[in-house]
Design an enzyme around this catalytic site. Structure first.
Site: not given
Length: 860
Positions: A90, A471
């Site tokens: 680059e 229960s």
């Protein structure tokens, strides 16, 4: 010669004039643009859009929310090889230029002079950073000049390392990956520092064409670009001849990783996301917050598997509902082409709870042969098929199978799963389930599963499903009775009882499962065998209202509990989270913690924004904080003598400014961080007695399946509602409490035999097997003020000298029996037995093993 000399001077002066003019023009443009350009200084503190990340307590990724995948890195975290690769391809002069490339700038200027438009290329890394942060992508020369000016300014304010950081963290690398760390995860599933040379070169080549030259979508273009990067690196001397050749020869290894989490905890992730949105607004998903939860990845994996396995096993017990769908079988088509058509049809199907779709290709007498989504061929044999008798309804299945063809044929798409190397026929459960587990000593949620699979249904049954607990509710009003003076040896009458409502002209005859009645039995037995009639009699004796008031200490709201005796059978509705929270009070010995799931929140820079300071069980710490008798007496007298009217005038006279010393912020912070101790909401002795009874539920009651874990420190309670609509098990040891629930989202019967101990308990067991693995057994310590006495189990009184049938029972000292038992009590009377037989005849039902059923809701 004079003409030649004049020509040279003219060219020289003309060139000089052009240069001066160019410089003047550039200066003018610079002066013109500078005031309108954004301040470069803001790049020093720029915050990149970063997703919300959620982690487990052991630092594993749970989920990621946000538009962009990004994990910013500092320069010192970037591998040197990648720095070289990016510079080579680059901006070879990056370390030396002042922000622009003279060659690129001249080319762009000449192109503008000749065409009036700017050309492409020639941008340095610095210019690209300027463009990415501040400018649009339009190809106008004025934009290019802005880019140049910004690049020059950036080089004056930022270091090369800072500019490089901005470039690699901001850029788009394809597939929603922003920054090189995200790209490494998306393409290779690894950290950037764990990539090879060709992999680093691949990522370095992506910024120019991330969508059109990435290795997943366009592998040929990506390979060409990668090799270009490697060539540039070789030319610049960054890599040797050997390394270059090896890297060039390396194949593409990228595969889309999708940013997948380390393990599945989707309901927890969604709870965290909603909490973060409430705390920080819409920015929570993109401001880089990191949330560390209390969830443990090992426990969560165990919880996921336990719920999924429990629900798949449940659906197998009730028969085969048929193939998922029928795929076309094309006549006279060759096998290879037919298989390809089937694969195209099922390849997009998701995996639910470990089950994947497969197509039956061939059927033998005792086996099915199938094609999986990935193209593999597998077989399922008779032992893994014979469960698939036809489903008729939840209570009935068809006859036993004779051949595999009764299940499916070629072209049928069916669900399958692999267990221990063998493939099994399966089906997506219609029932749902939930599991929530927590540390009862501080409220930290360690695992949470809200259903069979989050992809199938996002409804969180742990927090949102309000179901009858059956229960499972009994221990809490039994503890109210203990607090009221009952003991574990108190004798309760398990015999028929009738309630009449004269206004409504209705009669209610509560019953035990199977309509069995045992006569006078101990309080302890009534609970560990979950005797319904005993529970109703007990609640009737202590009163519904006092029981509800007492139950508030466990976290129940009075309004969510029934106002009549149906409370004894769990006819109210509660979410599993609330039930588990209540059981944690027993598990901790009588102390109330607050469930929490967020341990810590950090911002994008790692600063801690929030850290949990949970209520922690510490009886010794609470004792140290207790007031002496003199202090308590003084405080009580002050509270009685002073009221708001006395105090307000005094407060109003206090100076506002400078009249008192300001408390330093650091001191305030230390006060905030002071430990918080869980309050005692139940007498520890009552909790200890209840713990011993709930251990009997496991040892000899409705929770006996849990004995398979081979531990003696487990306690809990089953729960089954009328017709088996809801199945529960809540259990614990002193270090872990968990609640499991199974039922249909639209309440209906789970079917014959699907009690809490048969349906929910196996899920709890599978989870606890992992959660308690390798941990020593632990029991609640016996509190002071308790005695263990030998009693007559039929009367609850002191055993007679020489009596053979005795047992030791634990009591609070003040409620220990002092009277010696003289004789045993009678069993159920003949009249009561006749009533029981009449009930059985009226209902016409046979006895069942699980004594854990809820009767219809009371009407009074």
């Amino acid at each position: 010669m004079k003409i030649l000399g004049s020509g040279i001077r003219f060219v020289t002066w003309a060139t000089f004039a052009l240069i001066c003019a160019f410089v003047l023009i550039c200066s003018a443009i610079y002066l013109y643009l500078s005031p309108s350009l954004p301040p470069v200084e803001q790049l020093k503190t720029v915050q990149l859009q970063t997703p919300l990340r959620i982690f487990s307590s052991d630092n594993k990724l749970i989920a990621e929310f946000g538009e962009k995948r990004r994990s910013p890195l500092r320069y010192d975290q970037i591998p040197t090889t990648f720095v070289q690769a990016l510079i080579a391809v680059e901006d070879r002069n990056f370390e030396h230029h002042l922000g622009i490339s003279a060659k690129g700038f001249t080319r762009a200027a000449l192109e503008f002079v000749s065409t009036g438009e700017r050309g492409g290329g020639g941008s340095t890394l610095t210019q690209q950073v300027a463009k990415n942060f501040f400018l649009t992508r339009e190809k106008k020369f004025i934009r290019k000049f802005r880019e140049i000016v910004l690049a020059i300014q950036m080089e004056q304010i930022l270091s090369k390392q800072e500019i490089f950081e901005l470039y690699v963290n901001k850029n788009f690398f394809g597939h929603r990956a922003y920054g090189i760390q995200a790209a490494a995860q998306v393409y290779y599933g690894r950290d950037i520092n764990g990539l090879t040379l060709p992999e680093l070169a691949m990522i370095a080549g992506l910024p120019q064409r991330p969508s059109k030259a990435n290795p997943i979508s366009y592998p040929e273009a990506a390979l060409k670009r990668r090799n270009r990067v490697l060539s540039d690196m070789h030319t610049m001397g960054f890599i040797s001849d050997i390394s270059y050749q090896e890297a060039i020869d390396a194949p593409i290894t990228a595969q889309y990783q999708g940013g997948s989490p380390d393990f599945d905890a989707p309901w927890v992730a969604e709870m965290v996301r909603l909490e973060m949105l409430e705390r920080y607004g819409e920015g929570a998903n993109n401001d880089g917050y990191r949330v560390y939860t209390t969830v443990n990845s090992e426990y969560q994996n165990a919880a996921n598997k336990a719920v999924q396995r429990g629900l798949v096993n449940y659906t197998k017990r009730h028969g085969w509902r048929g193939a998922y769908r029928r795929l076309p079988v094309v006549p006279n088509l060759d096998e290879v082409t037919q298989h390809q058509l089937w694969l195209e049809d099922i390849k997009g199907e998701l995996i639910y709870g470990g089950l994947q779709l497969a197509v039956v290709t061939r059927v033998d007498d005792t086996s099915l042969h199938l094609l999986l989504r990935d193209g593999r061929s597998v077989s399922i044999y008779w032992e893994q098929l014979e469960w698939a008798r036809e489903f008729i309804d939840e209570r009935e299945r068809g006859p036993a199978l004779k051949v595999a063809a009764e299940i499916a044929g070629p072209g049928d798409a069916v669900w399958v799963e692999e267990i221990d190397g063998l493939w099994h026929l399966a089906q997506i459960p219609y029932a749902q389930g939930a599991l929530i587990a927590m540390n009862p000593n501080n409220g930290a949620i360690t695992s949470l599963v809200g259903g069979f699979d989050f992809k199938q249904n996002k409804y969180n049954r742990v927090t949102q499903a309000e179901r009858q607990p059956g229960s499972n509710i009994k221990p809490f009003f039994y503890m109210a009775a203990l607090e009221d003076g009952y003991t574990a040896a108190s004798i309760l009458n398990d015999s028929p009882i009738v309630f009449e409502d004269e206004e409504l002209e209705t009669t209610w005859r509560p019953k035990n499962s199977g309509y069995k009645f045992l006569g006078p039995i101990p309080f302890r037995q009534g609970l560990y065998q979950s005797r319904n009639v005993v529970s109703i009699r007990l609640l009737n004796q202590i009163g519904v209202r006092p029981a509800k008031e007492y139950m508030k200490g466990f976290g129940f709201e009075i309004d969510e509990l029934p106002a009549d005796l149906s409370l004894a059978l769990g006819s109210g509705v509660l979410p599993p989270m609330k039930v588990m929270e209540a059981y944690s009070v027993i598990a901790s010995g009588g102390y109330k913690v607050e469930p929490y799931f967020i341990q810590r929140i950090e911002d994008h820079a790692g600063n801690i924004l929030y850290e949990a300071n949970p209520l922690t069980v510490c009886p010794e710490c609470l004792k140290k904080l207790e007031l002496s008798d003199e202090e308590a007496e003084l405080l009580a007298s002050l509270e009685s003598e002073l009221n708001a009217e006395d105090i307000l005038p005094v407060l109003e006279e206090l100076p506002v400014d400078g009249g008192h010393e300001e408390v330093p912020q650091t001191e305030l912070d230390s006060l905030v961080d002071e430990p918080r101790y869980a309050p005692q909401v139940v007498d520890p002795r009552v909790a200890y007695i209840m713990d011993s009874i709930l251990r009997d539920v496991v040892n000899k009651g409705t929770g006996r399946r849990a004995l398979a874990l081979g531990r003696k420190d487990l306690a809990g309670k089953t729960g089954t509602t009328n017709e088996g609509v809801d199945a529960w098990f809540s259990g614990y040891n002193p270090d872990m409490v968990a609640t499991a629930w199974v039922g249909f989202d639209r309440p209906s019967s789970l079917g014959r035999g699907e009690w809490g101990g048969a349906t929910a308990l196996p899920i709890w067991i599978d989870f606890m097997k992992t959660a308690l693995q390798g941990k020593p057994e632990k029991r609640l310590p016996q509190p002071e003020g308790m005695v263990s006495i030998k009693i007559d189990p039929k009367t609850g009184l002191l055993a007679r000298p020489g009596q053979k049938e005795t047992l030791f029972e634990v009591f609070r000292e003040e409620f220990a029996p002092t009277e010696v038992s003289l004789e045993t009590v009678d069993v159920i009377s003949q009249e009561e037995q006749s009533e029981a037989e009449l009930l059985r005849a009226i209902e016409g039902q046979e006895a069942i093993d699980e004594p854990d059923e809820v009767s219809p809701e009371m009407l009074f």
